[in-house]
Design an enzyme around this catalytic site. Structure first.
Site, PDB file in Angstrom:
ATOM      1  N   TYR A  95      15.450  61.293  51.575  1.00 23.90           N
ATOM      2  CA  TYR A  95      16.786  61.617  51.027  1.00 23.90           C
ATOM      3  C   TYR A  95      17.386  62.912  51.568  1.00 23.90           C
ATOM      4  O   TYR A  95      18.590  62.959  51.878  1.00 23.90           O
ATOM      5  CB  TYR A  95      16.754  61.592  49.489  1.00 23.90           C
ATOM      6  CG  TYR A  95      16.915  60.171  48.977  1.00 23.90           C
ATOM      7  CD1 TYR A  95      18.172  59.660  48.672  1.00 23.90           C
ATOM      8  CD2 TYR A  95      15.815  59.323  48.878  1.00 23.90           C
ATOM      9  CE1 TYR A  95      18.329  58.350  48.255  1.00 23.90           C
ATOM     10  CE2 TYR A  95      15.956  58.011  48.467  1.00 23.90           C
ATOM     11  CZ  TYR A  95      17.217  57.531  48.149  1.00 23.90           C
ATOM     12  OH  TYR A  95      17.372  56.234  47.751  1.00 23.90           O
ATOM     13  N   GLU A 137      14.257  53.677  42.201  1.00 23.56           N
ATOM     14  CA  GLU A 137      13.374  53.060  43.201  1.00 23.56           C
ATOM     15  C   GLU A 137      11.915  53.268  42.822  1.00 23.56           C
ATOM     16  O   GLU A 137      11.097  52.348  42.929  1.00 23.56           O
ATOM     17  CB  GLU A 137      13.706  53.620  44.598  1.00 23.56           C
ATOM     18  CG  GLU A 137      15.023  53.037  45.105  1.00 23.56           C
ATOM     19  CD  GLU A 137      15.752  53.847  46.164  1.00 23.56           C
ATOM     20  OE1 GLU A 137      15.126  54.693  46.833  1.00 23.56           O
ATOM     21  OE2 GLU A 137      16.978  53.626  46.328  1.00 23.56           O
TER      22      GLU A 137
HETATM   23  C1  HEM Z   1      22.407  58.935  47.978  1.00 26.15           C
HETATM   24  C2  HEM Z   1      21.890  58.393  49.068  1.00 26.15           C
HETATM   25  C3  HEM Z   1      22.109  56.992  49.544  1.00 26.15           C
HETATM   26  C4  HEM Z   1      23.107  56.095  49.246  1.00 26.15           C
HETATM   27  C5  HEM Z   1      24.306  56.300  48.328  1.00 26.15           C
HETATM   28  C6  HEM Z   1      22.823  54.883  49.964  1.00 26.15           C
HETATM   29  C7  HEM Z   1      23.612  53.753  49.924  1.00 26.15           C
HETATM   30  C8  HEM Z   1      23.324  52.567  50.592  1.00 26.15           C
HETATM   31  C9  HEM Z   1      24.131  51.379  50.531  1.00 26.15           C
HETATM   32  C10 HEM Z   1      25.432  51.238  49.728  1.00 26.15           C
HETATM   33  C11 HEM Z   1      23.543  50.443  51.299  1.00 26.15           C
HETATM   34  C12 HEM Z   1      24.045  49.021  51.569  1.00 26.15           C
HETATM   35  C13 HEM Z   1      23.490  48.087  50.540  1.00 26.15           C
HETATM   36  C14 HEM Z   1      23.882  46.627  50.782  1.00 26.15           C
HETATM   37  O1  HEM Z   1      24.205  46.226  51.891  1.00 26.15           O
HETATM   38  O2  HEM Z   1      23.818  45.883  49.807  1.00 26.15           O
HETATM   39  C15 HEM Z   1      22.339  51.023  51.847  1.00 26.15           C
HETATM   40  C16 HEM Z   1      21.465  50.378  52.691  1.00 26.15           C
HETATM   41  C17 HEM Z   1      20.473  51.030  53.396  1.00 26.15           C
HETATM   42  N1  HEM Z   1      20.043  52.301  53.191  1.00 26.15           N
HETATM   43 FE1  HEM Z   1      20.780  53.652  51.896  1.00 26.15          FE
HETATM   44  N2  HEM Z   1      21.668  55.043  50.685  1.00 26.15           N
HETATM   45  C18 HEM Z   1      21.202  56.306  50.451  1.00 26.15           C
HETATM   46  C19 HEM Z   1      20.049  56.878  50.985  1.00 26.15           C
HETATM   47  C20 HEM Z   1      19.271  56.297  51.956  1.00 26.15           C
HETATM   48  C21 HEM Z   1      18.134  56.930  52.575  1.00 26.15           C
HETATM   49  C22 HEM Z   1      17.564  58.298  52.211  1.00 26.15           C
HETATM   50  C23 HEM Z   1      17.668  56.070  53.515  1.00 26.15           C
HETATM   51  C24 HEM Z   1      16.489  56.309  54.436  1.00 26.15           C
HETATM   52  C25 HEM Z   1      16.621  56.724  55.649  1.00 26.15           C
HETATM   53  C26 HEM Z   1      18.504  54.877  53.469  1.00 26.15           C
HETATM   54  C27 HEM Z   1      18.354  53.764  54.251  1.00 26.15           C
HETATM   55  C28 HEM Z   1      19.059  52.581  54.105  1.00 26.15           C
HETATM   56  C29 HEM Z   1      18.831  51.402  54.927  1.00 26.15           C
HETATM   57  C30 HEM Z   1      17.818  51.305  56.056  1.00 26.15           C
HETATM   58  C31 HEM Z   1      19.718  50.420  54.466  1.00 26.15           C
HETATM   59  C32 HEM Z   1      19.885  48.993  55.036  1.00 26.15           C
HETATM   60  C33 HEM Z   1      20.640  49.127  56.315  1.00 26.15           C
HETATM   61  C34 HEM Z   1      20.914  47.831  57.050  1.00 26.15           C
HETATM   62  O3  HEM Z   1      21.253  46.809  56.450  1.00 26.15           O
HETATM   63  O4  HEM Z   1      20.815  47.898  58.263  1.00 26.15           O
HETATM   64  N3  HEM Z   1      19.463  55.057  52.511  1.00 26.15           N
HETATM   65  N4  HEM Z   1      22.228  52.319  51.393  1.00 26.15           N
END
Ligand code: HEM
Ligand code: FAD
Length: 390
Positions: A95, A137
């Site tokens: 994060y 999580e």
């Molecule tokens: C407050 C922090 C964060 C928010 C608000 C956030 C938000 C999101 C959202 C809205 C999605 C898309 C969900 C969907 O398609 O249904 C997502 C996917 C994802 N998030 Fe996060 N995220 C956060 C932190 C992180 C962190 C720390 C990581 C790690 C490096 C991460 C890695 C990913 C990955 C790998 C995906 C899927 C990407 C893909 O489809 O290629 N996220 N996140």
């Protein structure tokens, strides 16, 4: 915890951040992949190219500004994010990486307008949201780890069997390499798969396509002509090979109740419907199983579904629609009239998964037929996005 002054600053500057969301997003990902190349493989590069995923993260932070005073709605809204993260084993220590790079991108795009006070306020907001996601999580990780056959983090599985289900879809039955049990999942959920292709890790999601059985999981993969992971699974993997699975997750699961169900799928969108249908039938619910395929050659699981229909005569009605040929009950596309004909009486719940155009059409037709929003359930096999998005 944000101070009242920080809350005011966030509210005052949110419109400017919203206005520059695309620019911030375009700056954020390259910057993060450059500073922290180790997180890049977690992100599907096809989703990056389409733009759907990049907008999602910064958009979620902005949406949180509006929602944060309503904890119930925040949790509901974050459920899909939590699922995607859990199935990729996203960890608390990642994060600060996202936080640092998001703040750097905001600074780079908005320049001197970002005073130290504004930067601190947005940093505090990010930490609040990150803390909430980490907590949600962690809850999911612990819950799954403590189930019989559950685990935390990556676990090796071996391909125990493969089966060609259609011209383009192949099933893989996966058993733990350690010989242990596998935990039950909720029918409709998907699993995170980690492959190593040309020495590089590649992560993808696949719906679990067979009912939980304690011993194995089944995924069914459509071969994309230019796809990295699906071509590797089809062309390079054989029975006995291993791959890594991350915990199952996902929110397209049956809402408890007695209402009859319409399960509608297009193409490979059929995968979550198979275990959901079995669960619903075991609960004594009536099911209309509507499946659309290109033609007989591309129609997967036809025999499996026919066997289910034979076992549940009178309770399960299978309707097939092919776009071309003459091998199905209906030829053409699913439209409002066809749905009206098969929609069960008695306030049905409707689940549908398929290509974006398919889901948009079904969603619109169901709305016209009086099915309210809360009884229409769907999932994207890619980044979540509004159904009317191009
Ligand atoms: C407050 C922090 C964060 C928010 C608000 C956030 C938000 C999101 C959202 C809205 C999605 C898309 C969900 C969907 O398609 O249904 C997502 C996917 C994802 N998030 Fe996060 N995220 C956060 C932190 C992180 C962190 C720390 C990581 C790690 C490096 C991460 C890695 C990913 C990955 C790998 C995906 C899927 C990407 C893909 O489809 O290629 N996220 N996140
Ligand atoms: C919740 C969920 C459940 C899913 N369940 C299933 C399932 O049950 N079965 C199933 O088959 N799939 C499922 N998927 C989809 C799956 O995760 C993969 O996205 C799919 O297998 C394609 O992956 P790939 O690596 O083969 O293709 P990718 O390499 O990701 O490419 C996909 C497409 O994008 C194009 N592309 C790639 N890179 C670029 C680029 N840089 N610029 C432009 N275009 C590009 C490719 O040409 C290809 O057409 C699911 C996805 C989700 C999110």
């Amino acid at each position: 915890m944000l101070t009242p002054a920080q809350e005011r600053l966030i509210e005052a500057t949110a419109p400017v951040v919203a206005e520059h969301l695309d620019a911030i997003t375009q700056c954020f990902y390259p910057l993060m992949f450059d500073r922290y190349p180790e997180v890049k493989p977690l992100f599907n590069q096809a989703h990056q190219a389409s733009g759907g995923q990049p907008r999602a993260l910064a958009g979620a932070v902005l949406a949180y500004v509006q929602l944060r005073r309503d904890p119930e709605r925040v949790r509901e809204t974050l459920a899909t994010v939590v699922s995607k993260h859990v199935s990729l084993d996203i960890r608390p220590e990642q994060y600060p990486i996202v936080g640092e790079c998001l703040m750097a991108a905001i600074g780079e795009v908005l320049g001197e307008a970002v005073t130290p006070e504004i930067a601190d306020a947005w940093g505090a907001l990010y930490e609040e949201l990150a803390g909430l996601l980490i907590e949600l999580e962690d809850h999911r990780y612990r819950d799954f780890e403590h189930r019989p056959g559950g685990w935390r983090g990556p676990r090796e599985f071996r391909i125990a069997a493969m089966r060609q289900e259609s011209a383009v879809i192949r099933s893989f039955v996966l058993m733990p390499a350690d010989g242990g049990a596998v935990a039950d999942f909720a029918p409709g959920q998907y699993i995170g798969v980690r492959l190593v292709i040309d020495g590089e890790p590649v992560y993808r999601h696949y719906s679990l396509s067979a009912a939980p059985n304690g011993e194995s999981y089944r995924i069914s993969v459509k071969r994309e002509p230019e796809g990295t992971a699906s071509r590797h699974l089809h062309d390079a993997m054989a029975v006995g090979d291993t791959l890594t699975l991350l915990p199952p997750a996902g929110d397209l699961t049956l809402v408890e109740g007695e209402e009859p169900l319409l399960l509608a799928s297009g193409g490979v969108g059929q995968t979550p419907m198979l275990p959901m249908a079995q669960q619903a039938l075991a609960q004594g619910r009536r099911v209309i199983y509507l499946h659309a395929a290109l033609d007989a050659e591309h129609h997967a699981f036809a025999e499996e579904v026919a066997r289910l229909e034979a076992r549940h005569a009178g309770q399960l009605r299978v309707v097939t629609v092919h776009e071309r040929g003459d091998g199905a009950e209906h030829i053409g596309r699913i439209d409002r009239d066809l749905l009206a004909r098969y929609l069960p009486d008695g306030e049905p719940r409707c689940y549908f998964v398929g290509p974006q155009g398919f889901m948009t059409a079904i969603n619109g037709a169901l709305a016209e037929l009086g099915i309210p929003d809360e009884r229409r359930h769907y999932e994207h096999f890619g980044p979540s996005q509004p159904l009317d998005a191009a």
